[in-house]
Design an enzyme around this catalytic site. Structure first.
Site, PDB file in Angstrom:
ATOM      1  N   HIS A 154       1.096  -4.204  -2.183  1.00 33.74           N
ATOM      2  CA  HIS A 154       1.242  -3.017  -3.023  1.00 33.74           C
ATOM      3  C   HIS A 154       1.229  -1.776  -2.133  1.00 33.74           C
ATOM      4  CE1 HIS A 154      -3.069  -3.518  -2.413  1.00 33.74           C
ATOM      5  NE2 HIS A 154      -3.181  -2.206  -2.580  1.00 33.74           N
ATOM      6  N   GLU A 192      -7.434   6.518  -0.506  1.00 34.82           N
ATOM      7  CA  GLU A 192      -6.443   5.531  -0.939  1.00 34.82           C
ATOM      8  C   GLU A 192      -5.885   5.924  -2.291  1.00 34.82           C
ATOM      9  OE1 GLU A 192      -7.002   1.037   0.709  1.00 34.82           O
ATOM     10  OE2 GLU A 192      -7.693   1.478  -1.301  1.00 34.82           O
ATOM     11  N   CYS A 204      -5.894  -6.455  -4.868  1.00 30.18           N
ATOM     12  CA  CYS A 204      -5.481  -5.910  -3.568  1.00 30.18           C
ATOM     13  C   CYS A 204      -4.989  -6.989  -2.614  1.00 30.18           C
ATOM     14  CB  CYS A 204      -6.630  -5.137  -2.932  1.00 30.18           C
ATOM     15  SG  CYS A 204      -7.037  -3.668  -3.872  1.00 30.18           S
ATOM     16  N   HIS A 212       0.489  -2.116   1.808  1.00 27.65           N
ATOM     17  CA  HIS A 212      -0.441  -2.996   2.489  1.00 27.65           C
ATOM     18  C   HIS A 212      -0.840  -4.140   1.576  1.00 27.65           C
ATOM     19  CE1 HIS A 212      -4.736  -1.371   1.270  1.00 27.65           C
ATOM     20  NE2 HIS A 212      -3.970  -1.540   0.232  1.00 27.65           N
ATOM     21  N   HIS A 264       0.248   2.647  -1.572  1.00 26.04           N
ATOM     22  CA  HIS A 264      -0.598   3.791  -1.929  1.00 26.04           C
ATOM     23  C   HIS A 264       0.059   5.071  -1.440  1.00 26.04           C
ATOM     24  CE1 HIS A 264      -4.180   1.485  -3.047  1.00 26.04           C
ATOM     25  NE2 HIS A 264      -3.944   0.716  -2.003  1.00 26.04           N
ATOM     26  N   ASP A 266       3.773   6.441   7.996  1.00 26.43           N
ATOM     27  CA  ASP A 266       4.467   6.859   6.775  1.00 26.43           C
ATOM     28  C   ASP A 266       5.660   5.940   6.488  1.00 26.43           C
ATOM     29  OD1 ASP A 266       4.898   8.465   4.541  1.00 26.43           O
ATOM     30  OD2 ASP A 266       6.250   9.816   5.620  1.00 26.43           O
ATOM     31  N   HIS A 267       5.700   5.439   5.248  1.00 28.83           N
ATOM     32  CA  HIS A 267       6.746   4.514   4.805  1.00 28.83           C
ATOM     33  C   HIS A 267       6.776   3.244   5.643  1.00 28.83           C
ATOM     34  CE1 HIS A 267       7.827   8.059   2.525  1.00 28.83           C
ATOM     35  NE2 HIS A 267       8.551   7.272   1.740  1.00 28.83           N
TER      36      HIS A 267
HETATM   37 NI    NI Z   1      -4.571  -1.116  -1.643  1.00 28.79          NI
END
Ligand code: NI
Length: 141
Positions: free
Chosen positions: A41, A128, A37, A18, A43, A80-81
């Site tokens: 990037h 997160e 952020c 995200h 998580h 997911d992914h």
């Molecule tokens: Ni983040």
């Protein structure tokens, strides 16, 4: 006899990318507001969904296996992914902070869980990272 009130929780994990970016602001304002952020990037997220209710004659509040199946179908399979800013229809209108993700997850599963009344969705917690997590109890400020 009154039933004991118990909370049950299912935890699921997923990995996603995200970026925190508000299109109404300039690039400079976004960098100031979101810092690192603002850069794309990823998580390794975890989330926990808690359902609250009386322990029925079955000895259960709700079958945790059914809760798991709902979470995987309604949430995990969609995030997911994936890239949360662009790949997930139910997150398309929000900046994907942990707060907004928690609210979106709640809204996504609340209707499904109504089938299991009288137990009730009580909390959605989104991690997160191991250190940072947010809780949503379905209320507005
Ligand atoms: Ni983040």
């Amino acid at each position: 006899m009154p039933q004991p009130l118990v909370e049950i929780t299912r935890r699921e994990v997923f990995s996603a990318a995200h970026r925190l970016h508000d299109p109404r602001l300039s690039d400079e304002e976004n960098r100031r507001l979101y810092g690192m952020c603002n850069t794309e990037h990823g998580h390794n997220y975890a989330f926990e969904v808690t359902v609250r209710g009386g322990v029925s004659a079955s000895g259960m509040v709700m079958d945790l296996n059914q809760l798991m199946l709902i979470l995987r179908e309604e949430i995990v399979s969609h995030v997911d992914h994936k890239h949360l800013n662009r790949d997930v229809a139910f997150l398309r209108e929000v900046i994907p902070t942990a707060e907004n993700v928690a609210v979106a997850f709640w809204n996504r599963i609340e209707a499904r869980l109504r089938a299991f009344e009288p137990c009730q969705l009580h909390r959605v917690r989104v991690y997160e990272s191991r250190e940072n997590f947010v809780d949503y109890h379905g209320q507005s400020a």
